[in-house]
Design an enzyme around this catalytic site. Structure first.
Site, short mmCIF file in Angstrom:
data_model
loop_
_atom_site.label_atom_id
_atom_site.label_comp_id
_atom_site.label_asym_id
_atom_site.label_seq_id
_atom_site.Cartn_x
_atom_site.Cartn_y
_atom_site.Cartn_z
N ASN A 68 0.87 -1.18 0.00
CA ASN A 68 0.00 0.00 0.00
C ASN A 68 0.90 1.23 0.00
OD1 ASN A 68 -1.82 2.03 0.45
ND2 ASN A 68 -2.29 1.45 2.57
N TRP A 69 1.03 1.84 -1.15
CA TRP A 69 1.96 2.97 -1.27
C TRP A 69 1.40 4.26 -0.72
CZ3 TRP A 69 4.20 2.15 -6.91
CH2 TRP A 69 5.07 1.05 -6.86
N LYS A 70 0.12 4.29 -0.42
CA LYS A 70 -0.53 5.51 0.07
C LYS A 70 -0.27 6.67 -0.92
CE LYS A 70 -0.12 3.53 4.60
NZ LYS A 70 -0.08 3.70 6.05
N HIS A 90 -9.56 1.60 4.72
CA HIS A 90 -8.28 1.81 5.43
C HIS A 90 -8.50 2.83 6.55
CE1 HIS A 90 -4.18 2.98 6.30
NE2 HIS A 90 -3.82 1.84 5.75
N GLU A 131 -6.83 5.25 7.54
CA GLU A 131 -6.59 6.66 7.17
C GLU A 131 -7.81 7.25 6.47
OE1 GLU A 131 -2.89 5.92 5.17
OE2 GLU A 131 -1.97 5.45 7.10
N GLY A 165 2.42 2.75 10.63
CA GLY A 165 3.39 3.83 10.42
C GLY A 165 4.11 4.25 11.69
N GLY A 183 2.87 -0.88 4.28
CA GLY A 183 2.96 0.52 3.88
C GLY A 183 4.40 0.93 3.67
N GLY A 184 4.99 1.56 4.68
CA GLY A 184 6.34 2.14 4.57
C GLY A 184 7.38 1.21 3.97
N SER A 230 3.36 -1.64 10.37
CA SER A 230 4.82 -1.69 10.58
C SER A 230 5.43 -3.06 10.28
CB SER A 230 5.17 -1.25 12.01
OG SER A 230 4.76 0.09 12.22
N GLU A 240 -5.57 -4.33 10.75
CA GLU A 240 -4.54 -3.30 10.90
C GLU A 240 -4.80 -2.49 12.16
OE1 GLU A 240 -2.50 -2.34 6.93
OE2 GLU A 240 -4.24 -1.04 7.10
P1 PGA Z 1 2.79 0.66 7.57
O1 PGA Z 1 1.34 0.86 6.91
O2 PGA Z 1 3.34 -0.65 7.07
O3 PGA Z 1 3.59 1.84 7.11
O4 PGA Z 1 2.59 0.63 9.05
C1 PGA Z 1 0.46 -0.22 6.74
C2 PGA Z 1 -0.86 0.26 6.16
O5 PGA Z 1 -1.31 1.35 6.51
O6 PGA Z 1 -1.48 -0.44 5.33
#
Ligand code: PGA
Length: 249
Positions: free
Chosen positions: A9-11, A95, A97, A170, A230-231, A209, A164
């Site tokens: 997930n590159w956001k 998600h 966010e 993050g 994500g990251g 994470s 999640e």
């Molecule tokens: P993260 O994000 O790996 O940076 O914690 C995961 C996500 O939000 O899908």
């Protein structure tokens, strides 16, 4: 037997050129890798260029969001039909966010899943509790509410769940493998109660994470079927290591 699934997930990261550079570096790193399904979810603007580069590979394309109408006067929104048109086969819905910054409720998530499934795209449905909710011992209550609202009148085929915990996204603070497995087991039992035997086929991903260093211990848990990353999915070598780590399952 559930095939492990690793999704990036590159956001809101990467231009089209950055997307192309990532894919050109990433594909050789995972060449010959079997036993794991791989998904990349770039921003909308990079979907088409990503689709062209991964076309002849096993890597699948996901969008990070979608609207629940098929077309019409909804300025700024993107429909499931448009996502199919760019080569997507999956879409991430709900998600945290989106729930936090764009006021997405379980009702909206449910409407999105309905339209998306009607159009044949698969869904990665995100659920998870906040730190406060965990500290107040409300994790299962939150998961129950999110699952009930999001999956109301939805059949289970084409649905992947991503657990999640918001406090792990993050933050560098990963859920322990035990915490992840406990939540996943709750989700599995919930699905089994609502849908019966077919629930054992549904993949439940962990997100929050995930890194090349912790993917093995998370994947070692029986109910962890993969990861939404994500990251650590933004660099080809790091994401490739996570993908390869998942093949050990
Ligand atoms: P993260 O994000 O790996 O940076 O914690 C995961 C996500 O939000 O899908």
């Amino acid at each position: 037997m559930r095939t492990p699934l690793i999704a990036a997930n590159w956001k809101m990261n990467k231009t089209t050129v950055e997307t192309e550079n990532f894919i050109r570096s990433f594909l050789p790193l995972i060449k010959g890798t079997t036993g794991v399904d791989i998904i990349i979810a770039p921003p909308f603007t990079s979907l088409l260029s990503a689709a062209i580069l991964i076309r002849a590979t096993g890597v699948r394309l996901a969008a990070q969001n979608v609207f629940y109408e098929e077309k019409g006067a909804f300025t700024g929104e993107v429909s499931p039909v448009m996502l199919l048109d760019t080569g997507c086969s999956f879409v991430i819905i709900g998600h945290s966010e989106r729930r936090q910054y764009f006021s997405e409720t379980d009702e909206i998530v449910n409407k999105k899943i309905r339209t998306v499934r009607k159009n044949g795209l698969e869904v990665i449905l995100c659920i998870g509790e906040s730190l406060k909710e965990r500290e107040d011992n409300k994790t299962f209550e939150v998961l129950d509410r999110q699952l009930s609202g999001s999956l109301d009148n939805i059949t289970l085929d084409g649905i992947t769940i991503a657990y999640e915990p918001i406090w792990a996204i993050g933050t560098g603070k990963t859920a322990t493998p035990g915490q992840a497995n406990e939540a996943h087991s709750f989700i599995r039992k919930w699905l089994d109660k609502k849908y019966g035997d077919i629930a054992c086929k549904t993949r439940i991903l962990y997100g929050g994470s995930v890194t090349p260093e912790n993917v093995d211990s998370l994947m070692a848990e029986p109910e962890v079927d993969g990861a939404l990353v994500g990251g650590a999915s933004l660099k080809p070598d790091s994401f490739a290591k996570i993908v390869t780590g998942a093949t050990k399952k």
